[in-house]
Motif scaffolding. Structure first.
Motif, PDB file in Angstrom:
ATOM      1  N   ALA A 270       1.882   2.298 -12.021  1.00 59.95           N
ATOM      2  CA  ALA A 270       0.630   1.952 -11.217  1.00 59.95           C
ATOM      3  C   ALA A 270       1.442  -0.444 -10.913  1.00 59.95           C
ATOM      4  CB  ALA A 270      -0.719   1.950 -10.397  1.00 59.95           C
ATOM      5  N   ALA A 271       1.555   0.142  -9.005  1.00 59.79           N
ATOM      6  CA  ALA A 271       2.194  -1.477  -8.975  1.00 59.79           C
ATOM      7  C   ALA A 271       1.851  -1.798  -7.526  1.00 59.79           C
ATOM      8  CB  ALA A 271       3.657  -1.722  -9.547  1.00 59.79           C
ATOM      9  N   VAL A 272       1.259  -3.013  -7.440  1.00 61.93           N
ATOM     10  CA  VAL A 272       1.350  -3.188  -6.199  1.00 61.93           C
ATOM     11  C   VAL A 272       1.892  -4.480  -5.328  1.00 61.93           C
ATOM     12  CG1 VAL A 272      -0.419  -4.561  -4.083  1.00 61.93           C
ATOM     13  CG2 VAL A 272      -0.437  -2.302  -5.468  1.00 61.93           C
ATOM     14  N   VAL A 273       2.430  -4.789  -4.765  1.00 64.50           N
ATOM     15  CA  VAL A 273       3.340  -6.387  -4.387  1.00 64.50           C
ATOM     16  C   VAL A 273       2.952  -6.441  -2.607  1.00 64.50           C
ATOM     17  CG1 VAL A 273       5.538  -7.568  -3.588  1.00 64.50           C
ATOM     18  CG2 VAL A 273       5.388  -5.765  -5.249  1.00 64.50           C
ATOM     19  N   LEU A 274       1.940  -7.621  -3.246  1.00 64.24           N
ATOM     20  CA  LEU A 274       1.277  -7.976  -2.039  1.00 64.24           C
ATOM     21  C   LEU A 274       1.594  -9.056  -1.575  1.00 64.24           C
ATOM     22  CD1 LEU A 274      -2.330  -8.196  -3.281  1.00 64.24           C
ATOM     23  CD2 LEU A 274      -1.038  -6.592  -1.509  1.00 64.24           C
ATOM     24  N   VAL A 275       1.519  -9.463  -0.356  1.00 64.19           N
ATOM     25  CA  VAL A 275       2.034 -10.705   0.870  1.00 64.19           C
ATOM     26  C   VAL A 275       0.775 -11.593   1.261  1.00 64.19           C
ATOM     27  CG1 VAL A 275       3.784 -12.020   2.419  1.00 64.19           C
ATOM     28  CG2 VAL A 275       4.314  -8.970   1.862  1.00 64.19           C
ATOM     29  N   VAL A 276       0.959 -13.082   0.089  1.00 69.32           N
ATOM     30  CA  VAL A 276      -0.201 -14.246   0.530  1.00 69.32           C
ATOM     31  C   VAL A 276       0.346 -15.162   0.830  1.00 69.32           C
ATOM     32  CG1 VAL A 276      -1.028 -13.041  -1.798  1.00 69.32           C
ATOM     33  CG2 VAL A 276       0.901 -14.761  -1.655  1.00 69.32           C
ATOM     34  N   GLY A 277      -0.267 -15.700   1.521  1.00 69.82           N
ATOM     35  CA  GLY A 277      -0.500 -16.946   2.263  1.00 69.82           C
ATOM     36  C   GLY A 277      -1.848 -17.283   2.765  1.00 69.82           C
ATOM     37  N   GLY A 278      -2.177 -18.694   3.231  1.00 76.94           N
ATOM     38  CA  GLY A 278      -3.315 -19.013   3.434  1.00 76.94           C
ATOM     39  C   GLY A 278      -4.570 -18.216   2.006  1.00 76.94           C
ATOM     40  N   ASN A 279      -5.955 -18.098   3.283  1.00 74.14           N
ATOM     41  CA  ASN A 279      -6.785 -16.965   2.354  1.00 74.14           C
ATOM     42  C   ASN A 279      -6.371 -15.632   2.621  1.00 74.14           C
ATOM     43  OD1 ASN A 279      -8.334 -19.738   2.420  1.00 74.14           O
ATOM     44  ND2 ASN A 279      -9.028 -19.258   5.001  1.00 74.14           N
ATOM     45  N   TRP A 280      -4.939 -15.045   2.474  1.00 70.57           N
ATOM     46  CA  TRP A 280      -5.360 -13.516   3.041  1.00 70.57           C
ATOM     47  C   TRP A 280      -4.153 -12.956   2.544  1.00 70.57           C
ATOM     48  CZ3 TRP A 280      -7.329 -10.837   6.082  1.00 70.57           C
ATOM     49  CH2 TRP A 280      -8.127 -10.876   6.888  1.00 70.57           C
ATOM     50  N   ALA A 281      -4.030 -11.908   1.277  1.00 70.58           N
ATOM     51  CA  ALA A 281      -3.452 -11.420   0.455  1.00 70.58           C
ATOM     52  C   ALA A 281      -2.870  -9.847   1.281  1.00 70.58           C
ATOM     53  CB  ALA A 281      -3.662 -11.444  -0.834  1.00 70.58           C
ATOM     54  N   HIS A 282      -1.713  -9.938   1.669  1.00 72.61           N
ATOM     55  CA  HIS A 282      -1.619  -8.644   2.365  1.00 72.61           C
ATOM     56  C   HIS A 282      -0.690  -7.161   1.956  1.00 72.61           C
ATOM     57  CE1 HIS A 282      -2.442 -11.032   6.530  1.00 72.61           C
ATOM     58  NE2 HIS A 282      -2.235 -12.219   5.966  1.00 72.61           N
ATOM     59  N   LEU A 283      -1.401  -6.042   2.221  1.00 73.06           N
ATOM     60  CA  LEU A 283      -0.512  -4.726   1.700  1.00 73.06           C
ATOM     61  C   LEU A 283       0.461  -4.654   2.234  1.00 73.06           C
ATOM     62  CD1 LEU A 283      -0.977  -3.244  -0.788  1.00 73.06           C
ATOM     63  CD2 LEU A 283      -2.259  -1.523   1.264  1.00 73.06           C
ATOM     64  N   ALA A 284       1.454  -5.397   2.291  1.00 69.45           N
ATOM     65  CA  ALA A 284       3.064  -5.021   3.411  1.00 69.45           C
ATOM     66  C   ALA A 284       3.628  -5.752   1.951  1.00 69.45           C
ATOM     67  CB  ALA A 284       2.804  -6.137   3.749  1.00 69.45           C
ATOM     68  N   GLY A 285       3.892  -5.500   1.289  1.00 69.46           N
ATOM     69  CA  GLY A 285       4.892  -5.016   0.108  1.00 69.46           C
ATOM     70  C   GLY A 285       5.037  -3.920  -0.188  1.00 69.46           C
ATOM     71  N   ILE A 286       4.986  -3.768  -1.998  1.00 64.32           N
ATOM     72  CA  ILE A 286       5.070  -1.930  -1.764  1.00 64.32           C
ATOM     73  C   ILE A 286       3.403  -1.587  -2.664  1.00 64.32           C
ATOM     74  CG2 ILE A 286       6.545  -0.942  -4.449  1.00 64.32           C
ATOM     75  CD1 ILE A 286       8.754  -3.423  -4.200  1.00 64.32           C
ATOM     76  N   ASN A 287       3.554  -0.443  -2.611  1.00 61.51           N
ATOM     77  CA  ASN A 287       2.821  -0.148  -3.401  1.00 61.51           C
ATOM     78  C   ASN A 287       2.853   1.315  -3.696  1.00 61.51           C
ATOM     79  OD1 ASN A 287      -0.322   1.386  -4.021  1.00 61.51           O
ATOM     80  ND2 ASN A 287      -0.894   1.624  -1.809  1.00 61.51           N
ATOM     81  N   CYS A 288       2.716   1.563  -5.145  1.00 62.79           N
ATOM     82  CA  CYS A 288       3.249   2.873  -5.484  1.00 62.79           C
ATOM     83  C   CYS A 288       2.664   2.786  -7.014  1.00 62.79           C
ATOM     84  CB  CYS A 288       4.831   2.606  -6.087  1.00 62.79           C
ATOM     85  SG  CYS A 288       4.863   1.121  -7.539  1.00 62.79           S
ATOM     86  N   HIS A 289       3.057   4.147  -7.369  1.00 59.93           N
ATOM     87  CA  HIS A 289       2.116   4.671  -8.473  1.00 59.93           C
ATOM     88  C   HIS A 289       3.276   6.028  -9.025  1.00 59.93           C
ATOM     89  CE1 HIS A 289      -0.322   7.515  -5.807  1.00 59.93           C
ATOM     90  NE2 HIS A 289       0.219   8.359  -6.888  1.00 59.93           N
ATOM     91  N   ALA A 290       2.903   6.357 -10.657  1.00 63.01           N
ATOM     92  CA  ALA A 290       4.050   6.574 -10.831  1.00 63.01           C
ATOM     93  C   ALA A 290       3.508   8.378 -10.744  1.00 63.01           C
ATOM     94  CB  ALA A 290       3.714   7.069 -12.408  1.00 63.01           C
ATOM     95  N   PRO A 291       3.625   9.635 -10.595  1.00 63.49           N
ATOM     96  CA  PRO A 291       3.125  10.537  -9.797  1.00 63.49           C
ATOM     97  C   PRO A 291       2.572  11.285 -11.007  1.00 63.49           C
ATOM     98  CG  PRO A 291       5.962  10.490  -9.927  1.00 63.49           C
ATOM     99  CD  PRO A 291       5.330   9.551  -9.675  1.00 63.49           C
ATOM    100  N   PHE A 292       3.296  10.997 -12.505  1.00 62.30           N
ATOM    101  CA  PHE A 292       3.213  12.174 -13.431  1.00 62.30           C
ATOM    102  C   PHE A 292       1.296  11.688 -13.897  1.00 62.30           C
ATOM    103  CE2 PHE A 292       6.992   9.646 -14.241  1.00 62.30           C
ATOM    104  CZ  PHE A 292       7.710  10.735 -14.266  1.00 62.30           C
ATOM    105  N   TYR A 293       0.980  13.053 -13.948  1.00 60.58           N
ATOM    106  CA  TYR A 293      -0.750  13.403 -14.043  1.00 60.58           C
ATOM    107  C   TYR A 293      -1.680  11.808 -12.918  1.00 60.58           C
ATOM    108  CZ  TYR A 293       1.257  14.272 -18.193  1.00 60.58           C
ATOM    109  OH  TYR A 293       1.351  15.570 -19.518  1.00 60.58           O
TER     110      TYR A 293
END
Length: 552
Positions: A270-293
């Motif tokens: 699994a992996a998550v790429v967030l866009v960060v700035g100031g006081n915020w981390a935004h779920l606006a990049g990549i949110n993925c995980h391997a489908p296996f199991y």
């Protein structure tokens, strides 16, 4: 508020924008100062973000930059883009296009920059100039962050008739809450699933902080992301957008990304790429995980819990999960607020459609239905209707009415691949599966095939694939028995029986299917040490009977 004397608006496009951002340090400094003073600004309006996006996408979208200056001082700034009109295009279409905030889908929030006292002054003058220059185009902002002054679009006579404003709920994890870490880790099944994942081998949750590692990991992330998006939404973000990787790499260089990866035995689970700035981390990049199991271990769920803990340790106050009405977001969030989409159009027919969509969206939310799910079902039926033919429909009906064949069990103690029958196979290769082509003889439309493939992988099935000239020629799905008696070693065996679950081939591969089946048996016996096979398909049954013995 009335515009003051000496307040001027300038509209720049294309190369003029790129040149200004690259070669004028005074303007760069003014942008940065304005960004810092704007109460509603987000990282997506920072000079670094906008410049990176303009440069990365200049061959796809035309930069448009509006500035408001008074007494030589930068008072307002509106970074926009005309979609699907590159910098070097000879002519900009007069109407029918769409202008949106710089960043397009890469920018979660799109808004103008101004001081608190200049919000309405600047934006009304800027929008008047923008509509004068691009009057036949729709203008959209997705989304306006909380605190943005947009009463002018609701109340001003010039704008209220052409503006559509829609509210969206935004789920947030307030990481300042002292109970948040404890409550997240107490989530049902978290410890149980985490311990199960750790039993798979070398488990690591890590922050990626060097460019080389990110660039190497990005290829695997893109593959997982595209596979899931194609299976769920019939979209291929990285495949369809050749500039997406380049943009993310530049964002990483500019330290605007927060990247975490969960690995098992060196492979990304699994992996998550967030866009960060100031006081915020935004779920606006990549949110993925391997489908296996996925259903057995819930890697996406585990990663979010560990990520929230990581952000808390790094003293990030707020984790913006982004609007979408996803159940997992609502489950994780401990804070909600509202953001708004603003669309401006002179096209009455377009406005009517958008207002109906807004009304329907509100009704669905009131009925506790996720609007995106309903929209997706409509798209699915439309897609299937488009690909449906009489022959295809008859095949599907025949498939359902077909009498279930009896599964037969075979023992193959050893196997020698016939000479000249070598076909390269890949196991559980997501990229191969996405090379499926719908044709006259296909058993499923592409979206249908990939949705089915994702379900199979999530429930523990595996596949062998055969690719030739960028086309999926054949694939076979299989699973393994938990435990049974191994006649080869005369003992209890685990994970040694291959149960054939499904079989696909492209019409162009029909003449070489026996070779494909032979290679499947060869790979299973000689590379994975499997000796027991259970199948019902005639081609596999015949090949297994010739290679070994049937067990009654």
């Amino acid at each position: 508020m009335r515009p003051r004397d000496g307040y001027s608006i300038e509209v720049m496009t294309g190369e003029a924008v790129l040149s200004l951002l690259s070669n004028d340090p005074d303007f760069q400094q003014s942008w940065d100062q304005l960004f810092e003073s704007c109460p509603w600004a987000t990282i997506f309006q920072s000079r670094k973000f906008v410049t990176a996006w303009y440069e990365s996408y200049k061959n796809q979208h035309l930069p448009i930059l509006l500035t408001g200056v008074e007494g030589g001082q930068l008072k307002g700034l509106l970074p926009m883009a005309l979609l699907n009109s590159a910098v070097n295009d000879g002519q900009v279409p007069a109407k029918g296009g769409r202008i949106t905030g710089a960043g397009h889908y890469e920018a979660e929030y799109q808004v103008w920059l101004a001081g608190a006292a200049d919000g309405d002054v600047f934006i009304k003058k800027a929008m008047a100039e923008l509509t004068k220059r691009f009057g036949g185009h729709t203008i959209s902002f997705r989304f306006l962050p909380p605190g943005t002054p947009f009463d002018w679009a609701k109340n001003d006579k010039q704008w209220r008739g052409v503006s559509i404003i829609q509210s969206f709920d935004r789920p947030i994890i307030n990481l300042r809450d002292p109970e948040v870490e404890r409550s997240l880790r107490r989530r049902k099944h978290f410890k149980h699933k985490l311990n199960r994942v750790k039993k798979l081998g070398d488990f690591r949750f890590e922050v990626v902080d060097d460019l080389e590692t990110f660039e190497h990991s990005l290829n695997d992330m893109a593959e997982q992301y595209d596979f899931r998006q194609s299976a769920m939404f019939n979209k291929y973000p990285f495949k369809e957008d050749p500039d997406k990787k380049k943009f993310l790499l530049e964002m990483f260089r500019q330290q605007m990304l927060h990247v975490t990866v969960m690995r098992v035995n060196g492979k990304i689970m699994a992996a998550v790429v967030l866009v960060v700035g100031g006081n915020w981390a935004h779920l606006a990049g990549i949110n993925c995980h391997a489908p296996f199991y996925a259903r057995m271990y819930s890697p996406g769920f585990l990663h979010f819990i560990l990520l929230a803990k990581q952000l808390s340790d790094e003293r990030v106050p707020y984790f913006d999960l982004s609007p979408g009405y996803d159940s997992y977001k609502d489950d994780l969030a401990n804070l909600h607020d509202d953001v708004h989409e603003l669309v401006i159009s002179n096209n009455a027919k377009f406005r009517l459609k958008r207002k109906f969509k807004r009304w329907l969206h509100a009704r669905l939310v009131a009925w506790k239905m996720r609007p995106m799910t309903v929209e997706l079902k409509i798209k699915w039926f439309a897609y299937m209707a488009k690909h449906l033919s009489v022959g295809y429909a008859l095949k599907q009906v025949a498939k359902k009415l077909e009498r279930k064949k009896t599964q037969q069990l075979f023992l193959v103690k050893s196997y020698a691949l016939p000479e000249g029958a070598v076909i390269p196979l890949q196991k559980d290769n997501l990229q191969d599966l996405m090379q499926y082509e719908f044709s006259k003889g296909s058993s499923a439309a592409k979206w249908e095939f990939l949705a089915n493939a994702m379900r199979r992988l999530e429930t523990g099935q595996h596949c062998y694939t055969w690719i030739e000239n960028g086309r999926l020629m054949a694939s076979v799905w299989f699973s393994h028995a938990e435990s049974f008696t191994d006649e080869v070693n005369n003992s209890q065996a685990t994970d040694r029986k291959m149960i054939i679950k499904g079989f696909y081939y492209h019409p162009a591969a029909k003449s070489r299917l026996p070779h494909f089946v032979n290679n499947v048996i060869d790979t299973a016996v000689n590379k994975e040490n499997r000796y027991h096979f259970q199948a019902e398909d005639g081609l596999f049954v015949n090949a297994l009977a010739a290679a070994g013995s049937r067990i009654e």
